[in-house]
Design an enzyme around this catalytic site. Structure first.
Site, PDB file in Angstrom:
ATOM      1  N   TYR A 157      33.127  25.559  38.897  1.00 46.91           N
ATOM      2  CA  TYR A 157      34.540  25.965  38.832  1.00 46.91           C
ATOM      3  C   TYR A 157      34.953  26.233  37.391  1.00 46.91           C
ATOM      4  CZ  TYR A 157      39.623  25.620  39.297  1.00 46.91           C
ATOM      5  OH  TYR A 157      40.976  25.867  39.240  1.00 46.91           O
TER       6      TYR A 157
HETATM    7  N1  LIG Z   1      46.019  23.838  41.975  1.00 43.28           N
HETATM    8  C1  LIG Z   1      45.667  23.491  40.774  1.00 43.28           C
HETATM    9  O1  LIG Z   1      45.812  22.324  40.389  1.00 43.28           O
HETATM   10  C2  LIG Z   1      45.111  24.493  39.819  1.00 43.28           C
HETATM   11  C3  LIG Z   1      44.900  24.139  38.482  1.00 43.28           C
HETATM   12  C4  LIG Z   1      44.374  25.075  37.601  1.00 43.28           C
HETATM   13  C5  LIG Z   1      44.076  26.343  38.044  1.00 43.28           C
HETATM   14  N2  LIG Z   1      44.280  26.687  39.344  1.00 43.28           N
HETATM   15  C6  LIG Z   1      43.943  28.059  39.775  1.00 43.28           C
HETATM   16  O2  LIG Z   1      45.060  28.639  40.403  1.00 43.28           O
HETATM   17  C7  LIG Z   1      44.625  29.598  41.368  1.00 43.28           C
HETATM   18  C8  LIG Z   1      45.310  29.325  42.691  1.00 43.28           C
HETATM   19  O3  LIG Z   1      44.944  28.033  43.145  1.00 43.28           O
HETATM   20  P1  LIG Z   1      45.781  27.239  44.234  1.00 43.28           P
HETATM   21  O4  LIG Z   1      45.699  25.821  43.849  1.00 43.28           O
HETATM   22  O5  LIG Z   1      47.110  27.857  44.429  1.00 43.28           O
HETATM   23  O6  LIG Z   1      44.825  27.449  45.520  1.00 43.28           O
HETATM   24  P2  LIG Z   1      45.155  27.768  47.050  1.00 43.28           P
HETATM   25  O7  LIG Z   1      43.891  27.448  47.760  1.00 43.28           O
HETATM   26  O8  LIG Z   1      46.410  27.113  47.476  1.00 43.28           O
HETATM   27  O9  LIG Z   1      45.391  29.352  47.045  1.00 43.28           O
HETATM   28  C9  LIG Z   1      44.349  30.267  46.795  1.00 43.28           C
HETATM   29  C10 LIG Z   1      44.629  31.557  47.548  1.00 43.28           C
HETATM   30  O10 LIG Z   1      43.563  32.474  47.229  1.00 43.28           O
HETATM   31  C11 LIG Z   1      43.170  33.123  48.439  1.00 43.28           C
HETATM   32  N3  LIG Z   1      41.790  33.576  48.343  1.00 43.28           N
HETATM   33  C12 LIG Z   1      40.659  32.819  48.275  1.00 43.28           C
HETATM   34  N4  LIG Z   1      39.578  33.605  48.272  1.00 43.28           N
HETATM   35  C13 LIG Z   1      40.018  34.886  48.324  1.00 43.28           C
HETATM   36  C14 LIG Z   1      39.369  36.149  48.366  1.00 43.28           C
HETATM   37  N5  LIG Z   1      38.035  36.260  48.345  1.00 43.28           N
HETATM   38  N6  LIG Z   1      40.144  37.262  48.431  1.00 43.28           N
HETATM   39  C15 LIG Z   1      41.494  37.167  48.462  1.00 43.28           C
HETATM   40  N7  LIG Z   1      42.158  35.998  48.427  1.00 43.28           N
HETATM   41  C16 LIG Z   1      41.428  34.874  48.366  1.00 43.28           C
HETATM   42  C17 LIG Z   1      43.345  32.060  49.517  1.00 43.28           C
HETATM   43  O11 LIG Z   1      43.420  32.634  50.806  1.00 43.28           O
HETATM   44  C18 LIG Z   1      44.636  31.382  49.083  1.00 43.28           C
HETATM   45  O12 LIG Z   1      45.772  32.007  49.635  1.00 43.28           O
HETATM   46  C19 LIG Z   1      43.099  29.486  41.430  1.00 43.28           C
HETATM   47  O13 LIG Z   1      42.522  30.515  40.653  1.00 43.28           O
HETATM   48  C20 LIG Z   1      42.837  28.129  40.815  1.00 43.28           C
HETATM   49  O14 LIG Z   1      41.574  28.066  40.223  1.00 43.28           O
HETATM   50  C21 LIG Z   1      44.783  25.790  40.243  1.00 43.28           C
END
Ligand SMILES: NC(=O)c1ccc[n+]([C@@H]2O[C@H](COP(=O)([O-])OP(=O)(O)OC[C@H]3O[C@@H](n4cnc5c(N)ncnc54)[C@H](O)[C@@H]3O)[C@@H](O)[C@H]2O)c1
Length: 265
Positions: A157
């Site tokens: 990741y």
């Molecule tokens: N949640 C956290 O604490 C956190 C912290 C740092 C970074 N992030 C980053 O933020 C971003 C969003 O994370 P989140 O926590 O909201 O996750 P989440 O799982 O709630 O949302 C992710 C979304 O991406 C979509 N997705 C996944 N694979 C896909 C694909 N191949 N094509 C199109 N859509 C796709 C999913 O359907 C989902 O709607 C990610 O890149 C994650 O790495 C999250």
């Protein structure tokens, strides 16, 4: 016209159906932007006349190119792209008990690269080729604060996010002459999203030699966060909307932590 003046701007958000992406979509809609969500699945709770859902697997070049062309044909411009879609597949490099359980696999590596890193390349290439025509645009990539320092159990990741950071800085240098800004934002520990599934927590707890309950308590105690709390998803969305706006017109090629002062993964 709102302060950010994003009214009528055409902005694609990937992974906008859930978590941080949904929060970004909602913030942009409040600012009266035209928002196109590229996600695998629809979220019917998002209802707005300026909202459009384009089902897309952003790791699939054919789908990405087709859908970006559709957006450009419809709106004749793309002002912003938020590469937010991502997955977190946890695991350790070597499980010393020899069972192989909770170890990283080749399949997980390929999937992590495809969804987290290749998608950023595919989307950015397809959209930047349109932005260049209009000599204007902003691309924002979703990184993570833990990419700077590493994070136990999250080798793939944070690896993909580190790669995104390097691509961000490189493409800001290439695209600056076309008046296209490229940035990344790096959230830290946030309020819970779908990313933190039961299987995710179980593996992370195992790799860190703790229990799921203690893992959750640690998130809540937030001792590693100077501001003393997890971040709200809206606190990421606010920064993203600001960076998409002309108020940030001289900001490019940087990775901004949104992590309450936390600087160690
Ligand atoms: N949640 C956290 O604490 C956190 C912290 C740092 C970074 N992030 C980053 O933020 C971003 C969003 O994370 P989140 O926590 O909201 O996750 P989440 O799982 O709630 O949302 C992710 C979304 O991406 C979509 N997705 C996944 N694979 C896909 C694909 N191949 N094509 C199109 N859509 C796709 C999913 O359907 C989902 O709607 C990610 O890149 C994650 O790495 C999250």
């Amino acid at each position: 016209m709102s302060w950010l003046a994003l009214n009528g701007r055409v902005i694609i958000v990937t992974g906008g159906s859930s978590g941080i992406g949904q929060s970004i979509v909602e913030n942009l809609l409040v600012n009266e932007a035209i928002v196109i969500n590229f996600d695998l699945k629809e979220n019917s709770a998002i209802q707005d006349e300026n909202y459009f859902f384009y089902p897309t697997d952003v790791s699939n070049k054919k789908q990405v190119d087709q859908q970006v062309n559709q957006v450009f044909d419809k709106f004749r411009r793309i002002d912003g792209l938020v590469n937010n879609a991502g997955i977190a597949l946890p695991g350790m490099l070597v499980n010393p008990d020899g069972s192989g359980k909770h170890q990283l696999t080749e399949e997980m590596f390929d999937r992590s690269i495809d969804v987290n890193q290749k998608s950023v390349f595919l989307m950015s290439q397809a959209v930047a080729s349109k932005m260049i025509k209009n000599k204007s645009g902003v691309i924002i990539n979703m990184s993570t604060e833990s990419a700077h320092e590493g994070s136990i159990g999250q080798g793939f990741y944070v690896g993909t996010k580190g790669a995104i950071n390097s691509m961000t800085v490189t493409w800001s240098k290439e695209l600056g002459k076309h008046n296209i800004r490229v940035l990344a934002v790096a959230p830290g520990i946030m309020e819970e999203t779908a990313l933190r599934s039961a299987a995710y927590e179980e593996t992370l707890a195992f790799v860190r030699g703790t229990t799921v309950e203690k893992l959750r308590q640690n998130y809540q105690k937030a001792t590693s966060i100077p501001l003393g709390r997890a971040g709200k998803l809206s606190e990421v969305a606010e920064v993203v909307s600001f960076y998409l706006s002309d108020h940030a017109s001289y900001v490019s090629g940087i990775i901004t932590n949104i992590a309450g002062g936390k600087s160690r993964g």
